[in-house]
Design a protein around this motif. Sequence first.
Motif, PDB file in Angstrom:
ATOM      1  N   ASP A  31      -7.108 -18.039  12.552  1.00  0.00           N
ATOM      2  CA  ASP A  31      -6.160 -17.305  11.730  1.00  0.00           C
ATOM      3  C   ASP A  31      -6.360 -15.966  11.887  1.00  0.00           C
ATOM      4  O   ASP A  31      -5.175 -15.286  12.074  1.00  0.00           O
ATOM      5  CB  ASP A  31      -6.216 -17.829  10.100  1.00  0.00           C
ATOM      6  CG  ASP A  31      -5.773 -19.278   9.912  1.00  0.00           C
ATOM      7  OD1 ASP A  31      -5.551 -19.983  10.884  1.00  0.00           O
ATOM      8  OD2 ASP A  31      -6.373 -19.714   8.707  1.00  0.00           O
ATOM      9  N   ALA A  32      -7.320 -15.299  11.935  1.00  0.00           N
ATOM     10  CA  ALA A  32      -7.445 -13.967  11.903  1.00  0.00           C
ATOM     11  C   ALA A  32      -7.141 -13.667  13.275  1.00  0.00           C
ATOM     12  O   ALA A  32      -6.470 -12.404  13.644  1.00  0.00           O
ATOM     13  CB  ALA A  32      -9.030 -13.496  11.702  1.00  0.00           C
ATOM     14  N   ILE A  33      -7.584 -14.266  14.457  1.00  0.00           N
ATOM     15  CA  ILE A  33      -6.984 -14.061  15.812  1.00  0.00           C
ATOM     16  C   ILE A  33      -5.675 -14.214  15.998  1.00  0.00           C
ATOM     17  O   ILE A  33      -4.895 -13.097  16.752  1.00  0.00           O
ATOM     18  CB  ILE A  33      -7.907 -15.199  16.804  1.00  0.00           C
ATOM     19  CG1 ILE A  33      -9.158 -14.746  16.899  1.00  0.00           C
ATOM     20  CG2 ILE A  33      -7.098 -15.062  18.167  1.00  0.00           C
ATOM     21  CD1 ILE A  33     -10.006 -15.603  17.624  1.00  0.00           C
ATOM     22  N   HIS A  34      -4.752 -15.110  15.319  1.00  0.00           N
ATOM     23  CA  HIS A  34      -3.388 -15.072  15.385  1.00  0.00           C
ATOM     24  C   HIS A  34      -3.045 -13.945  14.789  1.00  0.00           C
ATOM     25  O   HIS A  34      -1.830 -13.483  15.164  1.00  0.00           O
ATOM     26  CB  HIS A  34      -2.940 -16.080  14.516  1.00  0.00           C
ATOM     27  CG  HIS A  34      -3.217 -17.485  15.404  1.00  0.00           C
ATOM     28  ND1 HIS A  34      -3.119 -18.860  15.036  1.00  0.00           N
ATOM     29  CD2 HIS A  34      -3.435 -17.720  16.650  1.00  0.00           C
ATOM     30  CE1 HIS A  34      -3.482 -19.565  15.756  1.00  0.00           C
ATOM     31  NE2 HIS A  34      -3.651 -19.143  16.974  1.00  0.00           N
ATOM     32  N   GLU A  39      -0.082  -8.610  16.012  1.00  0.00           N
ATOM     33  CA  GLU A  39       0.038  -7.076  15.843  1.00  0.00           C
ATOM     34  C   GLU A  39      -0.050  -6.454  17.219  1.00  0.00           C
ATOM     35  O   GLU A  39      -0.089  -5.220  17.537  1.00  0.00           O
ATOM     36  CB  GLU A  39      -0.950  -6.566  14.882  1.00  0.00           C
ATOM     37  CG  GLU A  39      -0.957  -7.026  13.573  1.00  0.00           C
ATOM     38  CD  GLU A  39       0.042  -6.152  12.938  1.00  0.00           C
ATOM     39  OE1 GLU A  39       0.561  -4.922  13.177  1.00  0.00           O
ATOM     40  OE2 GLU A  39       0.533  -6.772  12.063  1.00  0.00           O
ATOM     41  N   GLN A  40      -0.080  -7.353  18.365  1.00  0.00           N
ATOM     42  CA  GLN A  40      -0.216  -7.014  19.777  1.00  0.00           C
ATOM     43  C   GLN A  40      -1.678  -6.218  19.953  1.00  0.00           C
ATOM     44  O   GLN A  40      -1.695  -5.126  20.867  1.00  0.00           O
ATOM     45  CB  GLN A  40       0.855  -5.937  20.080  1.00  0.00           C
ATOM     46  CG  GLN A  40       2.285  -6.820  19.942  1.00  0.00           C
ATOM     47  CD  GLN A  40       2.313  -7.975  21.018  1.00  0.00           C
ATOM     48  OE1 GLN A  40       2.251  -7.736  22.163  1.00  0.00           O
ATOM     49  NE2 GLN A  40       2.666  -8.992  20.535  1.00  0.00           N
ATOM     50  N   LEU A  41      -2.574  -6.253  19.205  1.00  0.00           N
ATOM     51  CA  LEU A  41      -3.980  -5.782  19.451  1.00  0.00           C
ATOM     52  C   LEU A  41      -4.899  -6.452  20.266  1.00  0.00           C
ATOM     53  O   LEU A  41      -5.582  -5.695  21.031  1.00  0.00           O
ATOM     54  CB  LEU A  41      -4.763  -5.577  17.883  1.00  0.00           C
ATOM     55  CG  LEU A  41      -3.695  -4.684  16.753  1.00  0.00           C
ATOM     56  CD1 LEU A  41      -4.604  -5.018  15.734  1.00  0.00           C
ATOM     57  CD2 LEU A  41      -3.470  -3.397  17.396  1.00  0.00           C
ATOM     58  N   ILE A  42      -4.660  -7.828  20.291  1.00  0.00           N
ATOM     59  CA  ILE A  42      -5.531  -8.525  21.338  1.00  0.00           C
ATOM     60  C   ILE A  42      -4.762  -9.564  21.994  1.00  0.00           C
ATOM     61  O   ILE A  42      -3.507  -9.835  21.654  1.00  0.00           O
ATOM     62  CB  ILE A  42      -6.871  -9.155  20.437  1.00  0.00           C
ATOM     63  CG1 ILE A  42      -6.317 -10.333  19.574  1.00  0.00           C
ATOM     64  CG2 ILE A  42      -7.713  -8.116  19.882  1.00  0.00           C
ATOM     65  CD1 ILE A  42      -7.703 -11.011  18.818  1.00  0.00           C
ATOM     66  N   LEU A  57      -6.527  -1.357  17.217  1.00  0.00           N
ATOM     67  CA  LEU A  57      -7.357  -2.369  16.611  1.00  0.00           C
ATOM     68  C   LEU A  57      -8.463  -1.565  15.695  1.00  0.00           C
ATOM     69  O   LEU A  57      -8.751  -2.061  14.702  1.00  0.00           O
ATOM     70  CB  LEU A  57      -8.156  -2.939  17.824  1.00  0.00           C
ATOM     71  CG  LEU A  57      -9.167  -4.177  17.532  1.00  0.00           C
ATOM     72  CD1 LEU A  57      -8.350  -5.304  16.606  1.00  0.00           C
ATOM     73  CD2 LEU A  57      -9.659  -4.530  18.854  1.00  0.00           C
ATOM     74  N   VAL A  58      -9.064  -0.472  16.131  1.00  0.00           N
ATOM     75  CA  VAL A  58     -10.018   0.291  15.203  1.00  0.00           C
ATOM     76  C   VAL A  58      -9.288   0.724  13.944  1.00  0.00           C
ATOM     77  O   VAL A  58      -9.922   0.615  12.814  1.00  0.00           O
ATOM     78  CB  VAL A  58     -10.493   1.526  16.087  1.00  0.00           C
ATOM     79  CG1 VAL A  58     -11.402   2.446  15.095  1.00  0.00           C
ATOM     80  CG2 VAL A  58     -11.353   0.988  17.204  1.00  0.00           C
ATOM     81  N   GLU A  59      -7.976   1.168  13.974  1.00  0.00           N
ATOM     82  CA  GLU A  59      -7.381   1.712  12.873  1.00  0.00           C
ATOM     83  C   GLU A  59      -6.951   0.521  12.124  1.00  0.00           C
ATOM     84  O   GLU A  59      -7.013   0.700  10.824  1.00  0.00           O
ATOM     85  CB  GLU A  59      -5.939   2.482  13.297  1.00  0.00           C
ATOM     86  CG  GLU A  59      -5.037   2.759  12.119  1.00  0.00           C
ATOM     87  CD  GLU A  59      -3.781   3.171  12.693  1.00  0.00           C
ATOM     88  OE1 GLU A  59      -2.884   3.408  11.963  1.00  0.00           O
ATOM     89  OE2 GLU A  59      -3.805   3.924  13.866  1.00  0.00           O
ATOM     90  N   PHE A  60      -6.652  -0.562  12.906  1.00  0.00           N
ATOM     91  CA  PHE A  60      -6.396  -1.923  11.786  1.00  0.00           C
ATOM     92  C   PHE A  60      -7.716  -2.436  11.085  1.00  0.00           C
ATOM     93  O   PHE A  60      -7.551  -2.836   9.865  1.00  0.00           O
ATOM     94  CB  PHE A  60      -6.039  -3.064  12.688  1.00  0.00           C
ATOM     95  CG  PHE A  60      -5.454  -4.262  12.085  1.00  0.00           C
ATOM     96  CD1 PHE A  60      -3.904  -4.177  11.578  1.00  0.00           C
ATOM     97  CD2 PHE A  60      -6.288  -5.224  11.810  1.00  0.00           C
ATOM     98  CE1 PHE A  60      -3.600  -5.605  10.998  1.00  0.00           C
ATOM     99  CE2 PHE A  60      -5.800  -6.481  11.002  1.00  0.00           C
ATOM    100  CZ  PHE A  60      -4.629  -6.701  10.718  1.00  0.00           C
ATOM    101  N   ALA A  61      -8.802  -2.360  11.676  1.00  0.00           N
ATOM    102  CA  ALA A  61      -9.959  -2.676  11.240  1.00  0.00           C
ATOM    103  C   ALA A  61     -10.502  -1.896   9.967  1.00  0.00           C
ATOM    104  O   ALA A  61     -11.231  -2.395   8.851  1.00  0.00           O
ATOM    105  CB  ALA A  61     -11.144  -2.848  12.211  1.00  0.00           C
ATOM    106  N   GLY A  62     -10.037  -0.582   9.852  1.00  0.00           N
ATOM    107  CA  GLY A  62     -10.298   0.329   8.796  1.00  0.00           C
ATOM    108  C   GLY A  62     -11.882   0.552   8.575  1.00  0.00           C
ATOM    109  O   GLY A  62     -12.559   0.866   9.506  1.00  0.00           O
TER     110      GLY A  62
END
Length: 93
Positions: A31-34, A39-42, A57-62
């Motif tokens: 689910d997290a990968i989806h 978000e076009q991050l991976i 991706l770093v920004e998304f991870a907070g």
Amino acid sequence: MVDDRSATNSFGLTHEYLSIMLGARRPSVTDAIHVLEGEQLIRSTRGNLGIRDRSRLVEFAGESYGTPEAEHRRLMSLPLTSRKTRASTHALA
């Protein structure tokens, strides 16, 4: 974090292996990968994950990214005490 320690931005990681590393259920990892793919991050293909946009991706991870790494660096930089030093400390106590 794998990207930090690798020379490439594509990794041979399965959802099952990630779930073991993270201590999470495999369906939760999927689910997290989806979400990250949405978000076009991976980009995820069978047995392979690739990072498409590391800065986002770093920004998304907070705070999930960076804080643990900083704590690891802090802990690993602490001076080690020798047995002799510990024995002296116990003798004084």
